[in-house]
Scaffold this motif. Structure first.
Motif, PDB file in Angstrom:
ATOM      1  N   LEU A   1      -2.162 -27.110 -18.854  1.00  0.00           N
ATOM      2  CA  LEU A   1      -3.617 -26.942 -18.705  1.00  0.00           C
ATOM      3  C   LEU A   1      -4.250 -26.600 -20.049  1.00  0.00           C
ATOM      4  O   LEU A   1      -5.307 -27.122 -20.406  1.00  0.00           O
ATOM      5  CB  LEU A   1      -3.921 -25.838 -17.684  1.00  0.00           C
ATOM      6  CG  LEU A   1      -3.669 -26.202 -16.215  1.00  0.00           C
ATOM      7  CD1 LEU A   1      -3.738 -24.958 -15.335  1.00  0.00           C
ATOM      8  CD2 LEU A   1      -4.657 -27.248 -15.719  1.00  0.00           C
ATOM      9  N   LYS A   2      -3.591 -25.731 -20.806  1.00  0.00           N
ATOM     10  CA  LYS A   2      -4.108 -25.353 -22.134  1.00  0.00           C
ATOM     11  C   LYS A   2      -4.067 -26.544 -23.095  1.00  0.00           C
ATOM     12  O   LYS A   2      -5.029 -26.800 -23.826  1.00  0.00           O
ATOM     13  CB  LYS A   2      -3.281 -24.195 -22.704  1.00  0.00           C
ATOM     14  CG  LYS A   2      -3.517 -22.877 -21.987  1.00  0.00           C
ATOM     15  CD  LYS A   2      -2.644 -21.776 -22.585  1.00  0.00           C
ATOM     16  CE  LYS A   2      -2.862 -20.462 -21.861  1.00  0.00           C
ATOM     17  NZ  LYS A   2      -1.982 -19.403 -22.383  1.00  0.00           N
TER      18      LYS A   2
ATOM     19  N   LYS B   1      -6.729 -29.232 -22.053  1.00  0.00           N
ATOM     20  CA  LYS B   1      -8.123 -28.837 -22.326  1.00  0.00           C
ATOM     21  C   LYS B   1      -8.433 -28.928 -23.818  1.00  0.00           C
ATOM     22  O   LYS B   1      -9.530 -29.329 -24.204  1.00  0.00           O
ATOM     23  CB  LYS B   1      -8.376 -27.425 -21.784  1.00  0.00           C
ATOM     24  CG  LYS B   1      -8.573 -27.427 -20.273  1.00  0.00           C
ATOM     25  CD  LYS B   1      -8.601 -26.042 -19.666  1.00  0.00           C
ATOM     26  CE  LYS B   1      -8.659 -26.128 -18.142  1.00  0.00           C
ATOM     27  NZ  LYS B   1      -8.520 -24.804 -17.510  1.00  0.00           N
ATOM     28  N   SER B   2      -7.466 -28.575 -24.658  1.00  0.00           N
ATOM     29  CA  SER B   2      -7.658 -28.701 -26.123  1.00  0.00           C
ATOM     30  C   SER B   2      -7.893 -30.158 -26.499  1.00  0.00           C
ATOM     31  O   SER B   2      -8.784 -30.470 -27.296  1.00  0.00           O
ATOM     32  CB  SER B   2      -6.418 -28.190 -26.869  1.00  0.00           C
ATOM     33  OG  SER B   2      -6.233 -26.828 -26.655  1.00  0.00           O
TER      34      SER B   2
ATOM     35  N   LEU C   1      -8.821 -32.702 -24.444  1.00  0.00           N
ATOM     36  CA  LEU C   1     -10.036 -33.207 -23.800  1.00  0.00           C
ATOM     37  C   LEU C   1     -11.289 -32.755 -24.551  1.00  0.00           C
ATOM     38  O   LEU C   1     -12.189 -33.560 -24.823  1.00  0.00           O
ATOM     39  CB  LEU C   1     -10.084 -32.730 -22.344  1.00  0.00           C
ATOM     40  CG  LEU C   1     -11.291 -33.189 -21.518  1.00  0.00           C
ATOM     41  CD1 LEU C   1     -11.326 -34.706 -21.391  1.00  0.00           C
ATOM     42  CD2 LEU C   1     -11.273 -32.542 -20.134  1.00  0.00           C
ATOM     43  N   ASN C   2     -11.352 -31.476 -24.891  1.00  0.00           N
ATOM     44  CA  ASN C   2     -12.527 -30.948 -25.606  1.00  0.00           C
ATOM     45  C   ASN C   2     -12.720 -31.642 -26.950  1.00  0.00           C
ATOM     46  O   ASN C   2     -13.850 -31.945 -27.360  1.00  0.00           O
ATOM     47  CB  ASN C   2     -12.395 -29.436 -25.807  1.00  0.00           C
ATOM     48  CG  ASN C   2     -12.537 -28.674 -24.500  1.00  0.00           C
ATOM     49  OD1 ASN C   2     -13.088 -29.199 -23.533  1.00  0.00           O
ATOM     50  ND2 ASN C   2     -12.034 -27.458 -24.453  1.00  0.00           N
TER      51      ASN C   2
ATOM     52  N   GLY D   1     -10.946 -35.421 -17.882  1.00  0.00           N
ATOM     53  CA  GLY D   1      -9.672 -34.769 -17.574  1.00  0.00           C
ATOM     54  C   GLY D   1      -9.370 -34.838 -16.098  1.00  0.00           C
ATOM     55  O   GLY D   1     -10.254 -34.614 -15.263  1.00  0.00           O
TER      56      GLY D   1
ATOM     57  N   ASP E   1      -6.370 -33.666 -13.161  1.00  0.00           N
ATOM     58  CA  ASP E   1      -5.149 -32.970 -12.752  1.00  0.00           C
ATOM     59  C   ASP E   1      -4.547 -33.767 -11.589  1.00  0.00           C
ATOM     60  O   ASP E   1      -5.198 -33.907 -10.548  1.00  0.00           O
ATOM     61  CB  ASP E   1      -5.506 -31.553 -12.307  1.00  0.00           C
ATOM     62  CG  ASP E   1      -4.282 -30.690 -12.022  1.00  0.00           C
ATOM     63  OD1 ASP E   1      -3.189 -31.258 -11.782  1.00  0.00           O
ATOM     64  OD2 ASP E   1      -4.417 -29.457 -12.038  1.00  0.00           O
TER      65      ASP E   1
ATOM     66  N   THR F   1      -1.352 -26.360 -27.622  1.00  0.00           N
ATOM     67  CA  THR F   1      -2.145 -25.140 -27.467  1.00  0.00           C
ATOM     68  C   THR F   1      -2.396 -24.520 -28.845  1.00  0.00           C
ATOM     69  O   THR F   1      -1.913 -25.027 -29.862  1.00  0.00           O
ATOM     70  CB  THR F   1      -1.399 -24.108 -26.595  1.00  0.00           C
ATOM     71  OG1 THR F   1      -0.301 -23.565 -27.341  1.00  0.00           O
ATOM     72  CG2 THR F   1      -0.875 -24.734 -25.318  1.00  0.00           C
TER      73      THR F   1
END
Length: 307
Positions: free
Chosen positions: A20-21, A24-25, A27-28, A39, A41, A279
């Motif tokens: 998840l971390k 998100k890095s 995707l952002n 994104g 899941d 991450t």
């Protein structure tokens, strides 16, 4: 960039939290760069609908089972959606530590040997004393690790035979197969690979007995050294080992291989990771930065090298 990109992260493996971390890095970074990225899941979305929703490429940021083991890669192949990282077979093989080591050994690459694979059914059904005798042939201390798991989950060091039974029970909570090998004292290095070139090696300094889950993701006392401090000759030797280890498994685009430099100053291959963590504490972006690649540059290089 008009292509609609899906970043796959989360999933249901034991490494979900790290995935998840990472996701998100990634995707952002893509969104900030103006990329049409969404994104997803896999727990919440039927992946067979990816084509229907118009996704043209997939950035896989799933760690562990269901992400690094060829399953997601197989679905994307079926849907004819290009994706980042290694293919189905390479992903499936590299997820299996024992199988990876067998292939490396066949090609004359340095691995920790002897080692043993223990199945949970055998552990339950067979005479434990027979299993104990087999393990004792390796000679203590030993490391036991789940065969198809990442992030150092379920890895334990055994110094005394009396601790073996409980340790095996704990490790079997993570996998039905356990890899058992001699504990090697030495210095660990992590080496990223990007498009068949190695990134600057990272020397890992940690307080615990080995580089475990706590050391990787939560300890503030774990130190990373890049440059690694290796001599030019040693770094060249390491590069040759890493690239051969990568190529014999037919891995693609990006990944990471971990090694240990033992007390005799010989490198021993530990394992391979075909979807490294991304991450804030992850080693792969640290090495890329040392090579002159920003996180954005790195993400774009991986994305535009989709299989």
């Amino acid at each position: 960039m008009s292509n609609k990109i899906v970043v796959l992260f989360g999933g249901n493996s034991l490494e979900r939290e790290i995935s998840l971390k990472s996701g998100k890095s990634i995707l952002n970074t893509l969104i900030k760069s103006g990329v049409n990225a969404i994104g997803i899941d896999p727990i919440n979305f039927p992946l067979l609908y990816l084509k229907k929703y118009g996704f043209k490429k997939a950035f896989i940021a799933l760690h562990g089972r269901g992400g690094e083991d060829g399953i997601i890669q197989g679905i994307l192949e079926y849907l004819n959606i290009p994706y980042t990282g290694s293919g189905v077979l390479s992903s499936a093989i590299t997820m299996n530590k024992f199988l990876t080591k067998i292939i490396w050994k066949i090609y004359g690459l340095p691995i920790i040997y002897p080692h043993l694979l223990l199945n949970k059914k055998d552990f339950i059904k067979k005479n434990y004393l027979i299993i104990e005798q087999k393990i004792l042939k390796i000679k203590l201390p030993i490391i036991i690790k789940p065969n198809c798991n990442g992030s150092s989950l379920g890895i334990l060091k055994i110094n005394h035979i009396d601790d073996l039974f409980n340790a095996l029970e704990k490790s079997f909570m993570y996998d039905n197969n356990i890899l058992i090998e001699k504990y090697i004292k030495g210095t660990e290095y992590s080496i990223g690979i990007l498009n068949n070139k190695i990134l600057p090696p990272i020397k890992i300094g940690y307080e615990n007995i080995f580089y475990d889950y706590q050391s990787k993701y939560y300890s503030n006392n774990t130190k990373y050294f890049c440059p690694s401090g290796l001599s030019k000759n040693k770094e060249k030797e390491l590069e040759n080992i890493i690239l051969k280890a990568w190529k014999v498994l037919n891995c693609k685009i990006w990944g990471r291989i971990d090694v240990i430099l033992d007390e005799n100053k010989n490198f021993q291959l530990l394992e391979i990771n075909t979807i490294p963590g991304m991450t804030s504490k992850s080693l792969y972006p640290i090495a890329a930065k040392k090579a002159g690649l920003s996180f954005y540059d790195l993400i774009m290089k991986i994305l535009f090298s989709t299989k």
